[in-house]
Design a protein around this motif. Structure first.
Motif, PDB file in Angstrom:
ATOM      1  N   PRO A 217     -29.634  31.363   6.556  1.00  0.00           N
ATOM      2  CA  PRO A 217     -30.449  31.627   5.318  1.00  0.00           C
ATOM      3  C   PRO A 217     -31.852  32.107   5.679  1.00  0.00           C
TER       4      PRO A 217
ATOM      5  N   ARG B 210     -30.163  28.648  12.037  1.00  0.00           N
ATOM      6  CA  ARG B 210     -28.839  28.421  12.489  1.00  0.00           C
ATOM      7  C   ARG B 210     -27.843  29.389  11.536  1.00  0.00           C
TER       8      ARG B 210
ATOM      9  N   THR C 124     -25.488  29.476   8.976  1.00  0.00           N
ATOM     10  CA  THR C 124     -24.728  28.700   8.042  1.00  0.00           C
ATOM     11  C   THR C 124     -24.301  29.580   6.709  1.00  0.00           C
ATOM     12  N   ILE C 125     -24.477  30.621   6.734  1.00  0.00           N
ATOM     13  CA  ILE C 125     -24.111  31.344   5.587  1.00  0.00           C
ATOM     14  C   ILE C 125     -23.345  32.688   5.962  1.00  0.00           C
TER      15      ILE C 125
ATOM     16  N   VAL D  13     -26.213  34.453  -1.123  1.00  0.00           N
ATOM     17  CA  VAL D  13     -25.735  33.233  -2.036  1.00  0.00           C
ATOM     18  C   VAL D  13     -24.946  33.381  -3.317  1.00  0.00           C
ATOM     19  N   PHE D  14     -25.115  34.720  -3.856  1.00  0.00           N
ATOM     20  CA  PHE D  14     -24.261  35.086  -4.922  1.00  0.00           C
ATOM     21  C   PHE D  14     -22.836  35.381  -4.573  1.00  0.00           C
TER      22      PHE D  14
ATOM     23  N   GLU E  21     -21.344  33.826  -2.179  1.00  0.00           N
ATOM     24  CA  GLU E  21     -20.746  32.571  -2.197  1.00  0.00           C
ATOM     25  C   GLU E  21     -20.218  31.859  -3.362  1.00  0.00           C
ATOM     26  N   ILE E  22     -21.267  32.126  -4.302  1.00  0.00           N
ATOM     27  CA  ILE E  22     -20.853  31.589  -5.595  1.00  0.00           C
ATOM     28  C   ILE E  22     -19.827  32.267  -6.555  1.00  0.00           C
TER      29      ILE E  22
ATOM     30  N   VAL F  80     -17.364  29.621  -4.524  1.00  0.00           N
ATOM     31  CA  VAL F  80     -17.374  28.440  -5.675  1.00  0.00           C
ATOM     32  C   VAL F  80     -16.565  28.908  -6.812  1.00  0.00           C
TER      33      VAL F  80
ATOM     34  N   SER G  21     -12.683  28.263  -3.635  1.00  0.00           N
ATOM     35  CA  SER G  21     -12.420  28.347  -2.148  1.00  0.00           C
ATOM     36  C   SER G  21     -13.374  27.881  -1.139  1.00  0.00           C
ATOM     37  N   ASN G  22     -13.150  27.898   0.050  1.00  0.00           N
ATOM     38  CA  ASN G  22     -14.153  27.369   1.226  1.00  0.00           C
ATOM     39  C   ASN G  22     -15.429  28.237   0.985  1.00  0.00           C
ATOM     40  N   ILE G  23     -16.530  27.704   1.490  1.00  0.00           N
ATOM     41  CA  ILE G  23     -17.814  28.121   1.177  1.00  0.00           C
ATOM     42  C   ILE G  23     -18.637  27.870   2.569  1.00  0.00           C
ATOM     43  N   LEU G  24     -19.520  28.561   2.892  1.00  0.00           N
ATOM     44  CA  LEU G  24     -20.462  28.329   3.942  1.00  0.00           C
ATOM     45  C   LEU G  24     -19.645  27.875   5.185  1.00  0.00           C
ATOM     46  N   GLY G  25     -20.188  26.931   5.983  1.00  0.00           N
ATOM     47  CA  GLY G  25     -19.414  26.273   7.052  1.00  0.00           C
ATOM     48  C   GLY G  25     -18.007  25.757   7.069  1.00  0.00           C
ATOM     49  N   GLU G  26     -17.488  25.633   5.576  1.00  0.00           N
ATOM     50  CA  GLU G  26     -15.936  25.344   5.515  1.00  0.00           C
ATOM     51  C   GLU G  26     -15.011  26.571   5.990  1.00  0.00           C
TER      52      GLU G  26
ATOM     53  N   ARG H 280     -19.727  21.873  -6.519  1.00  0.00           N
ATOM     54  CA  ARG H 280     -19.468  22.988  -5.638  1.00  0.00           C
ATOM     55  C   ARG H 280     -20.821  23.550  -5.394  1.00  0.00           C
TER      56      ARG H 280
ATOM     57  N   MET I 246     -25.799  21.963   1.770  1.00  0.00           N
ATOM     58  CA  MET I 246     -25.337  22.734   2.745  1.00  0.00           C
ATOM     59  C   MET I 246     -26.392  23.460   3.433  1.00  0.00           C
TER      60      MET I 246
END
Lengths: 355, 355
Positions: free
Chosen positions: A152, A157, A159-160, A238-239, A241-242, A246, A250-255, B290, B297
């Motif tokens: 990010p 690291r 993470t996205i 980020v959007f 992911e949203i 979200v 569903s899974n997001i980021l590190g999931e 979420r 996260m």
């Protein structure tokens, strides 16, 4: 092509071969065709990083159980203009193609269709789905979240996801306008290619596993992170992911696991697909004339020395597509060898030209 | 604030004052309120470049006839999920607010609403409209084309807009996630501020009138060009022209006059507004939980030295908004003086605090 042993193959022949491989790996006829089309489609446009080179990985996902060979995609929720699909862990291109078809069908009656998917997998090149809207004189959009390979803004690291997004719109006398972009400075495939060629990359593309800027592309696979396209690229991610993660549950980021290594794990990512029916806003012929004018006005811009042409998004890919339909698709020797090995294992007859 | 003579004013008082000014300039009660809200809303979020500082320009557009004081916005085309509005040359915030309301209403019944507008004007901060979706537990998007102040990728003249886009989504216990970004490396307002302060800017933000990179921000107003956020920013700007300009039958690229100087000319740009009803995909409470997790996260990412916090898009603006609701909005002396001069000319009583 790097070697005289590289081959150039007819797109139709590659399509049939890829479909046969997916069938031998356990997919039904229709799904195998959709998968082959998504990969060869990427190769045709010159996006070889998302083409047949990925077939062995995807077959491994079917073999190892990360993806579901006999998936039954279900509509979980539906409104007149929207739907949420459960991909039942099908390979992502199958669910994405279905979602886009549904978005187009909804747009035909509602003006717009927005179909998102959950319980899905890696979908490959987003342009492929956005472009499904084009034959219907619609504008297409496709967006997905994925493996968190990017830092990010301000982070050191990964993470996205670099969450690629694609837009496609028809023109009149030019090719379609197609934008397909990851939200990192440079795409992961570009970095992996540089690593394979042992080249250096500009600092500012990647952080090493220590969180420091690096010019060694191998540092990405060693636990580094892609850098975002500024805070704006990060904001769009980020959007991604949203809207894809979200909103779809569903899974997001590190999931989200790595589809390319965790072949026995469900990815569980999400994606969204949108179609907009041009005729609900303006006559289609007028729309296309005005897109042509957009091409011409932009190309008339005075250029930076050394720049030969102001390109519209997707213009180069379209030229590659048109040329390769005639001249065939280049298949590097290493990719051909991987495909031949897999064909042998699956008992699929390989095209003569590939050997 | 630069000077001890700068003032801090209550948002409600500024709203009433701005509305009175727009009424005196010829707008009806409702439209005047909408205009005031769009400007004070930008100030509240700390986007002062799009706040009350622009009121005199907008009043000049009404006075000089570029914008229509008695506009009657009409629905030109409509489908269940979409509509095209003719703004009748109303000031852009009026048409944009109406379009977003309509998108929200359509999303309530269709799952998604997409409303675009033509024959419009400059709409100011896009975040304002995207955020209209939030009280309805919807995700909002707003995008506009505009004055071609940016060079295309590879070009050295300004021939395309930096076409800002905004997204907004609600969270649970954090503020909303709001991304509002122009597609240039740096926003025009940032460059104009640097010019006013006689600062230098990094090369790579702007080309001078000669098409060469410059560190003098004054070169932008002198006929230079903003540089795009790479070829990706340029590609998105092209789709801003397609979705907001071409699809709506509006002006594109160099057809769009400068709203800030050509106050007697119609702008004729277009914009699009979209609302997505979260509940058609997932329980709203789960969505918000979420999004909260997304905050947590991302904030847990190890940071580059010197970075105190990984911010989500709109996080800083939200804190500013919450603080200024209590502490008031800072109004620089120069802006206050311009507003007082205009109030005097329009015969509007100015708030005591402003003098």
């Amino acid at each position: 092509m790097d070697s005289h042993r590289d081959v150039r193959m007819d797109a139709g022949e590659l399509l049939a071969f890829a479909a046969a491989m997916f069938k031998a790996a356990g997919l039904g006829d229709a799904d195998a065709g959709v998968m082959a089309d998504s990969l060869v489609g990427a190769d045709l446009r010159g996006t070889h990083s998302h083409g047949l080179i990925r077939l062995p990985f995807l077959v491994a996902r079917l073999r190892d159980g990360g993806a579901n060979r006999q998936a039954r995609i279900k509509v979980v929720r539906e409104a007149p203009g929207t739907a949420l699909l459960d991909g039942d862990r099908a390979l992502g291109a199958i669910t994405a193609t279905r979602a886009m078809e549904m978005a187009v069908a909804k747009a035909r009656t509602q003006g717009i269709g927005f179909v998102a998917a959950t319980n899905s997998d890696f979908i490959g090149a987003c342009a492929h789905y956005a472009m499904q809207a084009l034959p219907h004189d619609m504008i297409g959009v496709a967006w997905t979240n994925g493996f968190p390979g990017m830092a990010p803004w301000g982070g050191r690291r990964n993470t996205i996801g670099n969450n690629p997004i694609a837009f496609a719109a028809p023109s009149g006398s030019h090719g379609p306008v197609v934008l397909d972009m990851a939200l990192s400075v440079a795409a992961g495939g570009r970095i992996r290619l540089a690593a394979k060629r042992k080249e250096h990359i500009p600092k500012g593309w990647v952080l090493g596993p220590d969180g420091e800027p690096t010019d060694d592309p191998a540092d990405l696979a060693a636990g580094g992170a892609l850098l975002p396209l500024g805070y704006k690229g990060y904001g769009l991610a980020v959007f991604g992911e949203i809207l894809c993660g979200v909103l779809t549950g569903s899974n997001i980021l590190g999931e989200v696991p790595a589809w390319f290594t965790d072949t026995d794990r469900a990815i569980g990512n999400g994606h969204m697909h949108m179609a907009i029916d041009i005729a609900r806003f303006i006559e289609v012929a007028q729309f296309k004339r005005r897109v042509d004018l957009l091409f011409e006005m932009l190309k008339a811009t005075p250029r930076v020395p050394g720049v030969e042409d102001i390109l519209l998004p997707g213009e180069r890919a379209w030229r590659t597509h048109q040329a390769q339909l005639v001249e065939g698709i280049p298949v590097p020797r290493a990719v051909a060898d991987d495909l031949l090995t897999l064909a042998d294992r699956l008992g699929v007859p390989a095209p003569m030209a590939l050997s």
